[in-house]
Design an enzyme around this catalytic site. Structure first.
Site, PDB file in Angstrom:
ATOM      1  N   ASP A  20      18.834  25.486  31.042  1.00  0.00           N
ATOM      2  CA  ASP A  20      20.165  25.668  30.479  1.00  0.00           C
ATOM      3  C   ASP A  20      20.735  24.281  30.167  1.00  0.00           C
ATOM      4  O   ASP A  20      20.707  23.397  31.020  1.00  0.00           O
ATOM      5  CB  ASP A  20      21.056  26.366  31.512  1.00  0.00           C
ATOM      6  CG  ASP A  20      21.933  27.421  30.895  1.00  0.00           C
ATOM      7  OD1 ASP A  20      22.694  27.062  29.982  1.00  0.00           O
ATOM      8  OD2 ASP A  20      21.873  28.587  31.328  1.00  0.00           O
TER       9      ASP A  20
ATOM     10  N   GLU B 185      24.137  29.650  22.485  1.00  0.00           N
ATOM     11  CA  GLU B 185      25.147  30.681  22.757  1.00  0.00           C
ATOM     12  C   GLU B 185      26.334  30.450  21.819  1.00  0.00           C
ATOM     13  O   GLU B 185      26.873  29.341  21.788  1.00  0.00           O
ATOM     14  CB  GLU B 185      25.581  30.580  24.223  1.00  0.00           C
ATOM     15  CG  GLU B 185      26.470  31.717  24.653  1.00  0.00           C
ATOM     16  CD  GLU B 185      27.271  31.421  25.924  1.00  0.00           C
ATOM     17  OE1 GLU B 185      27.671  32.382  26.587  1.00  0.00           O
ATOM     18  OE2 GLU B 185      27.513  30.234  26.241  1.00  0.00           O
TER      19      GLU B 185
ATOM     20  N   ASP C 207      24.431  26.240  26.183  1.00  0.00           N
ATOM     21  CA  ASP C 207      25.683  26.883  26.594  1.00  0.00           C
ATOM     22  C   ASP C 207      26.800  26.626  25.581  1.00  0.00           C
ATOM     23  O   ASP C 207      27.006  25.472  25.171  1.00  0.00           O
ATOM     24  CB  ASP C 207      26.064  26.270  27.959  1.00  0.00           C
ATOM     25  CG  ASP C 207      27.153  27.023  28.656  1.00  0.00           C
ATOM     26  OD1 ASP C 207      26.968  28.200  28.976  1.00  0.00           O
ATOM     27  OD2 ASP C 207      28.227  26.410  28.890  1.00  0.00           O
TER      28      ASP C 207
ATOM     29  N   HIS D  27      23.935  36.867  32.628  1.00  0.00           N
ATOM     30  CA  HIS D  27      24.755  36.637  33.823  1.00  0.00           C
ATOM     31  C   HIS D  27      26.252  36.740  33.541  1.00  0.00           C
ATOM     32  O   HIS D  27      27.055  36.593  34.455  1.00  0.00           O
ATOM     33  CB  HIS D  27      24.423  35.251  34.384  1.00  0.00           C
ATOM     34  CG  HIS D  27      24.836  34.148  33.447  1.00  0.00           C
ATOM     35  ND1 HIS D  27      24.214  33.952  32.225  1.00  0.00           N
ATOM     36  CD2 HIS D  27      25.812  33.232  33.515  1.00  0.00           C
ATOM     37  CE1 HIS D  27      24.794  32.949  31.610  1.00  0.00           C
ATOM     38  NE2 HIS D  27      25.768  32.492  32.362  1.00  0.00           N
ATOM     39  N   ASP D  28      26.632  36.927  32.285  1.00  0.00           N
ATOM     40  CA  ASP D  28      28.055  36.975  31.932  1.00  0.00           C
ATOM     41  C   ASP D  28      28.543  38.382  31.623  1.00  0.00           C
ATOM     42  O   ASP D  28      29.701  38.554  31.224  1.00  0.00           O
ATOM     43  CB  ASP D  28      28.317  36.109  30.686  1.00  0.00           C
ATOM     44  CG  ASP D  28      28.223  34.622  30.986  1.00  0.00           C
ATOM     45  OD1 ASP D  28      28.485  34.219  32.137  1.00  0.00           O
ATOM     46  OD2 ASP D  28      27.883  33.860  30.061  1.00  0.00           O
TER      47      ASP D  28
HETATM   48  C1  GLC Z   1      28.841  30.159  29.106  1.00  0.00           C
HETATM   49  C2  GLC Z   1      28.128  30.576  30.357  1.00  0.00           C
HETATM   50  C3  GLC Z   1      29.136  31.047  31.346  1.00  0.00           C
HETATM   51  C4  GLC Z   1      30.070  29.906  31.651  1.00  0.00           C
HETATM   52  C5  GLC Z   1      30.672  29.319  30.377  1.00  0.00           C
HETATM   53  C6  GLC Z   1      31.276  27.987  30.633  1.00  0.00           C
HETATM   54  O1  GLC Z   1      29.473  31.206  28.480  1.00  0.00           O
HETATM   55  O2  GLC Z   1      27.167  31.536  30.060  1.00  0.00           O
HETATM   56  O3  GLC Z   1      28.564  31.534  32.522  1.00  0.00           O
HETATM   57  O4  GLC Z   1      31.104  30.332  32.483  1.00  0.00           O
HETATM   58  O5  GLC Z   1      29.714  29.116  29.387  1.00  0.00           O
HETATM   59  O6  GLC Z   1      30.255  27.071  30.913  1.00  0.00           O
END
Ligand code: GLC
Length: 602
Positions: free
Chosen positions: A110, A277, A218, A351-352
């Site tokens: 990540d 993402e 991320d 995980h979100d």
């Molecule tokens: C992304 C991650 C999430 C995190 C956010 C801030 O969306 O997947 O878990 O809280 O970024 O880093």
């Protein structure tokens, strides 16, 4: 069946490893605890590599294991070169990489570089003085003042985890710094060339040279902000601070930055896997597809959020949706990517987000749970794109039990959301314990906690997540284990040919042996049918017909002319054990939650 009409460029169906690999996401805190301290760790991941290989997994995306104060569960990194002691050591990660390569598997790390932790040396330095060499690594701005002299943040942007400002005041240097997430996650300023160089060289190359095989990036679409940082449009007049994404998502230099990153880093390491993402971007292919067009030389895939938002946006404000909406979004992404020559990532869980069977399937009885988990597997395994499976999805892990109190929801987003709403209601009603049932029900449907409780390995103490050490003591898992672990666990499913796990394994193998799954041109059938999700996939001389009954009733479905001839049904797979589908003319009876995948020639 005739060929589908498509304007897809020829490279869309060109084979590549990054398109065909099966990627499994490990959320390390909750995957497997090898040392018995109640927290998953890198050795735990190593101990499960054979399990993953056997499932058909080619690549692991490992959520952050770097040193972190853990305010946002590791997405707040204080040292990119160190492993947090709760997860192990750098030597453990080296061993993980070696063990994976031995098994012909790849490791995707990540990459969290929109922000870091406020404990990171860069930020510690940056806040020391206005002329510190690291000052411009972050977004520092002076205060604004109201007519009455009240100190105000530089603009009206809201942070993501609360309704508060995205700016935090720093007493020492009398300026604010920007944090789109919580105040312990200051945003890095990518306008500063030294920031970009540090990320490329000190972080990315450092990890690639160690043997890591790619990055999941991320919130990568937030790295370029409109530099004048204008006030955001007022979408919600009752709130003081507003969503900033008009000026922070997909900003003016985003493609320049990613092309530079590709030129300087990614292109130098053949065979990498990259996925970005890209949240806070709705219904906009013109904005999102350029990230993954091969000619742009940026990323291979992105995680789009439109499918995730079908049951509510913002996440903790759930809404009901119709199957036709879910189908329309799926179909649009399949077809737009194929016609424009981009590439999808296929996922329902990470995980979100809450568990897919609880959102899109039916977890109310064991039979429905098994059937719908298989149905969602059949769906994902037959869509074009790179497939991601999230830990526990392969055994149909479900949302946390409804009777668990708020104290069991440990994620910062859940906690802050609940606390803020409680404060408002206490103030409004004057009651010490105002009614919070609607908020609890939202959390029960959509909170991130549902994906973060320990993986269920067996029916032993704490689901086999933590080992019992020599003294018979077992570490208490950092998050409570689901009450259903005795019935729903890997050990129970692994030898059972009818289990969800066996079905995933079968579907992954089916996907690998039928290229129409990964590459096939997609055609949606019966778009307005609210019971059945039906589509065809075509690749070279192969075609698939996929029929998914999303209801708990028997349904009679008539195959539209568009789907072509019914054809030979001998190569089929499905979530019921008995016989091939029985067509009468063009009509087929589908049993409750039945999933049927029929493969044949054109
Ligand atoms: C992304 C991650 C999430 C995190 C956010 C801030 O969306 O997947 O878990 O809280 O970024 O880093």
């Amino acid at each position: 069946m005739g060929s589908v009409e498509t304007t897809a460029p020829s490279h869309y169906q060109e084979r590549a490893h990054f398109k065909e690999c099966i990627i499994y996401q490990v959320y390390p805190a909750s995957f497997c605890d090898a040392n018995g301290d109640g927290m998953g760790d890198v050795q735990g991941v190593i101990s499960k590599l054979d399990y993953l290989k056997d499932l058909g997994v080619d690549v692991i995306w490992l959520s952050p294991v770097y040193k972190s104060p853990f305010i946002d569960n590791g997405y707040d990194i204080s040292e990119y070169h160190e492993i947090d002691p709760r997860f192990g050591t750098l030597a453990d990660v080296d061993q993980l990489i070696a063990e994976m390569h031995k098994r012909d598997m790849k490791l995707v790390m990540d990459l969290v570089v929109n922000h870091c932790s406020d404990q990171h040396e860069w930020f510690v330095e940056s806040r020391k003085s206005k002329d510190n060499p690291y000052r411009d690594f972050f977004w520092w701005r002076p205060a604004k003042y109201s007519d009455s002299g009240e100190r105000l943040p530089p603009n009206n942007w809201r942070e993501e985890f609360s309704s508060g400002s995205a700016w935090e005041w720093d007493e020492l240097t009398q300026e604010y710094y920007l944090h789109l997430y919580c105040k312990e996650q200051p945003d890095l300023n990518w306008e500063t060339p030294a920031v970009r160089q540090a990320i490329y060289t000190d972080i990315m190359k450092w990890w690639l040279d160690r043997g890591c095989d790619g990055f999941r990036m991320d919130v990568i679409n937030l790295i370029s902000k409109v530099p004048s940082l204008p006030d955001a449009p007022i979408k919600n007049p009752e709130e003081k601070f507003q969503e900033s994404y008009k000026y922070t998502a997909n900003g003016p230099r985003i493609h320049e930055f990613l092309q530079e990153m590709n030129r300087e880093v990614l292109s130098k390491y053949p065979g990498l896997i990259t996925v970005g993402e890209t949240p806070f971007t709705h219904h906009d292919f013109d904005v999102l597809v350029p990230y993954v067009l091969p000619e742009n030389k940026e990323l291979q895939t992105i995680f789009q959020f439109e499918q995730q938002e079908v049951d509510g946006y913002p996440q903790l404000v759930p809404k009901d949706y119709k199957l036709s909406e879910f189908k329309e979004i799926t179909a649009r992404w399949q077809i737009e990517m194929q016609n424009r020559g981009g590439w999808n990532s296929i996922y329902l869980e990470n995980h979100d987000v809450a568990r897919s069977i609880s959102r899109f399937g039916n977890d109310t009885t064991p039979t429905y749970r098994t059937l719908t988990a298989k149905l969602l597997s059949a769906l994902q395994c037959t869509l074009s794109g790179t497939l991601y499976v999230y830990q526990g999805e392969e055994i149909a892990m479900a949302n946390l039990p409804k009777d668990w109190p708020i104290e069991e929801y440990v994620d910062i987003a859940s906690q802050v959301y609940y606390a803020e709403e409680l404060a408002v209601r206490k103030h409004k009603t004057g009651e010490e314990k105002p009614d919070m049932s609607d908020i609890m029900s939202a959390l029960q449907r959509k909170s991130r906690d549902h994906a973060r409780n320990p993986m269920q390995w067996d029916d032993g103490l704490d689901a086999g997540f933590s080992p019992i050490n020599k003294k018979g003591w077992v570490g208490k898992p950092w998050m409570r284990v689901h009450d259903d672990y005795k019935e729903w666990n890997v050990a129970k499913q692994i030898g059972d040919p009818e289990s969800v796990l066996s079905f995933w394994k079968k579907m992954i193998a089916f996907r690998k042996s039928h290229l129409a799954c990964t590459y096939g041109y997609f055609t949606l059938l019966s778009p307005s049918n609210e019971e059945v999700f039906a589509y065809t996939k075509e690749y070279k001389d192969e075609r698939l017909l996929v029929l998914l009954n999303f209801t708990k009733e028997d349904v009679s479905y008539t195959l539209p002319e568009q789907a072509g001839a019914v054809g030979d049904m001998s190569d089929f797979t499905g979530n019921y054990t008995s016989g091939p589908p029985h067509f009468e003319g063009r009509e087929v009876k589908l049993r409750p939650y039945e999933a049927l995948v029929v493969a044949g020639g054109k």
